[in-house]
Design an enzyme around this catalytic site. Structure first.
Site, PDB file in Angstrom:
ATOM      1  N   SER A  12       0.833  -1.199   0.000  1.00 50.38           N
ATOM      2  CA  SER A  12       0.000   0.000   0.000  1.00 50.38           C
ATOM      3  C   SER A  12       0.868   1.249   0.000  1.00 50.38           C
ATOM      4  O   SER A  12       2.045   1.210   0.370  1.00 50.38           O
ATOM      5  CB  SER A  12      -0.937  -0.005   1.213  1.00 50.38           C
ATOM      6  OG  SER A  12      -0.225  -0.292   2.407  1.00 50.38           O
ATOM      7  N   GLU A  14       0.904   5.554   0.916  1.00 46.87           N
ATOM      8  CA  GLU A  14       0.249   6.605   1.700  1.00 46.87           C
ATOM      9  C   GLU A  14       0.582   7.994   1.159  1.00 46.87           C
ATOM     10  O   GLU A  14       1.709   8.283   0.779  1.00 46.87           O
ATOM     11  CB  GLU A  14       0.707   6.508   3.163  1.00 46.87           C
ATOM     12  CG  GLU A  14       0.015   7.513   4.077  1.00 46.87           C
ATOM     13  CD  GLU A  14       0.264   7.206   5.537  1.00 46.87           C
ATOM     14  OE1 GLU A  14      -0.059   6.075   5.965  1.00 46.87           O
ATOM     15  OE2 GLU A  14       0.810   8.080   6.250  1.00 46.87           O
ATOM     16  N   TYR A  46      -4.838  12.503   7.735  1.00 45.66           N
ATOM     17  CA  TYR A  46      -5.938  13.297   8.292  1.00 45.66           C
ATOM     18  C   TYR A  46      -5.328  14.300   9.260  1.00 45.66           C
ATOM     19  O   TYR A  46      -4.621  13.915  10.195  1.00 45.66           O
ATOM     20  CB  TYR A  46      -6.866  12.325   9.020  1.00 45.66           C
ATOM     21  CG  TYR A  46      -8.197  12.833   9.515  1.00 45.66           C
ATOM     22  CD1 TYR A  46      -9.285  12.869   8.663  1.00 45.66           C
ATOM     23  CD2 TYR A  46      -8.377  13.203  10.841  1.00 45.66           C
ATOM     24  CE1 TYR A  46     -10.532  13.267   9.126  1.00 45.66           C
ATOM     25  CE2 TYR A  46      -9.612  13.599  11.311  1.00 45.66           C
ATOM     26  CZ  TYR A  46     -10.696  13.635  10.450  1.00 45.66           C
ATOM     27  OH  TYR A  46     -11.926  14.013  10.917  1.00 45.66           O
ATOM     28  N   ASP A 105      -2.408  13.992  16.460  1.00 40.33           N
ATOM     29  CA  ASP A 105      -1.694  15.025  17.216  1.00 40.33           C
ATOM     30  C   ASP A 105      -2.662  16.120  17.614  1.00 40.33           C
ATOM     31  O   ASP A 105      -3.579  16.468  16.865  1.00 40.33           O
ATOM     32  CB  ASP A 105      -0.562  15.619  16.377  1.00 40.33           C
ATOM     33  CG  ASP A 105       0.470  14.575  15.988  1.00 40.33           C
ATOM     34  OD1 ASP A 105       0.828  13.763  16.856  1.00 40.33           O
ATOM     35  OD2 ASP A 105       0.900  14.576  14.816  1.00 40.33           O
ATOM     36  N   PHE A 212      11.819  14.676  10.923  1.00 41.86           N
ATOM     37  CA  PHE A 212      10.650  13.814  11.086  1.00 41.86           C
ATOM     38  C   PHE A 212      10.899  12.758  12.161  1.00 41.86           C
ATOM     39  O   PHE A 212      10.043  12.509  13.021  1.00 41.86           O
ATOM     40  CB  PHE A 212      10.324  13.099   9.769  1.00 41.86           C
ATOM     41  CG  PHE A 212       9.639  13.948   8.747  1.00 41.86           C
ATOM     42  CD1 PHE A 212       9.212  15.232   9.026  1.00 41.86           C
ATOM     43  CD2 PHE A 212       9.406  13.450   7.469  1.00 41.86           C
ATOM     44  CE1 PHE A 212       8.578  16.011   8.072  1.00 41.86           C
ATOM     45  CE2 PHE A 212       8.772  14.220   6.500  1.00 41.86           C
ATOM     46  CZ  PHE A 212       8.357  15.506   6.806  1.00 41.86           C
ATOM     47  N   HIS A 262       4.081  -0.993   3.542  1.00 44.35           N
ATOM     48  CA  HIS A 262       3.262   0.213   3.414  1.00 44.35           C
ATOM     49  C   HIS A 262       4.226   1.386   3.231  1.00 44.35           C
ATOM     50  O   HIS A 262       4.994   1.703   4.140  1.00 44.35           O
ATOM     51  CB  HIS A 262       2.400   0.407   4.671  1.00 44.35           C
ATOM     52  CG  HIS A 262       1.545   1.643   4.645  1.00 44.35           C
ATOM     53  ND1 HIS A 262       0.320   1.684   4.010  1.00 44.35           N
ATOM     54  CD2 HIS A 262       1.721   2.885   5.184  1.00 44.35           C
ATOM     55  CE1 HIS A 262      -0.220   2.882   4.158  1.00 44.35           C
ATOM     56  NE2 HIS A 262       0.616   3.631   4.859  1.00 44.35           N
TER      57      HIS A 262
END
Length: 281
Positions: A12, A14, A46, A105, A212, A262
């Site tokens: 998958s 993202e 999101y 978050d 990150f 992923h």
């Protein structure tokens, strides 16, 4: 790793929802290129407190309308039960049956955690509200969540999400395969046997990667940091070396029985496509 070998492999990709028309066009070109690899699904992140809900949904719907499977994320921190229920109803109304459920978050400047404080509470609420309508993916952390009190506490938190009704999990990215193997052993000891798909972050920018990783608790081994730093501003060398490192990591994971990969694409097709080709997928 025995618990993972029995699951079908799932690949998958993202994305994050773009903010501008130019970003929308670039992402469209990205997912159309990656769609040729026939992943099991795409997912779209999101924003804090549901701040990108409409853009997340728009991205997912565009991908779905082209005939591909796509899963929106949903988070609970900073949101009320009413907010979350409205988002779930919106996703159901659009025929979506797969979501990625996360704590999320806290929105910048917000003092309220919201009515649901943890991801296991969100999963339980989704099941209470929608039954088995959704396939629910959750997050887990081979290098442990930065806010966890201890490794054992973090693993117990993951088990709470599984017990609440999660179907499968996607890990935070990591660069030490042994971290994933140890994490799976620990999960098996707790009776967890759902698919736990490794999250993969291609390396394209050293400064961005360190920023990150420091923020999310992902470990970048010292040898890897030093090697990447030694290239200074030589972007081509950073990317070439990064492709070698991540391809080798993916190869080791799949050979050991990981149930897929992923990719955190950062809305770029090139690095993920190259790794995919090198792996012979």
């Amino acid at each position: 790793m025995e618990s993972q070998k029995k699951h079908p492999r799932s690949f998958s990709f993202e994305f994050f929802p773009p903010k501008t028309p130019e970003g929308v066009a670039r992402l469209r070109a990205t997912w159309q290129q990656l769609a040729q690899l026939k992943p099991r699904f795409f997912s779209c992140t999101y924003g804090a407190g549901g701040s990108t809900r409409e853009r997340t949904l728009a991205t997912v719907l565009e991908i779905r309308q082209a005939g591909f499977h796509a899963a929106p994320h949903i988070s609970c921190v900073g949101s009320t039960r009413e907010d979350i229920a409205a988002t779930l109803d919106l996703y159901r109304a659009q025929g979506i049956r797969h979501i990625v459920a996360l704590r999320g978050d806290l929105p910048s400047g917000s003092a309220s955690l919201g009515e649901l404080r943890y991801a296991n509470e969100l999963v339980a609420f989704i099941r209470e509200r929608t039954g088995e309508h959704f396939h629910i993916d959750v997050a887990c952390y081979p290098d442990f969540h930065p806010q966890a009190k201890s490794p054992q506490d973090d693993e117990r938190n993951f088990k709470r999400k599984v017990d609440a009704g999660a179907n499968s999990a996607i890990t935070q990215y990591f660069y030490n395969a042994e971290s994933y193997f140890r994490f799976i052993d620990d999960c098996e000891a707790l009776g967890i046997d759902i698919p736990i798909v490794p999250g993969i972050m291609p390396i394209t920018n050293y400064t961005q990667l360190v920023r990150f990783s420091d923020a999310c608790g992902a470990d970048v081994p010292r040898w890897l940091r030093l090697k990447l730093a030694s290239f200074h501003d030589d972007i081509a060398s950073i990317r070439s070396f990064g492709l070698d490192v991540v391809t080798d990591l993916c190869d080791r994971l799949l050979a050991a029985g990981a149930p897929g990969l992923h990719f955190y694409t950062m809305n770029q097709a090139g690095p993920t496509s190259t790794i995919w080709q090198r792996l012979g997928l």
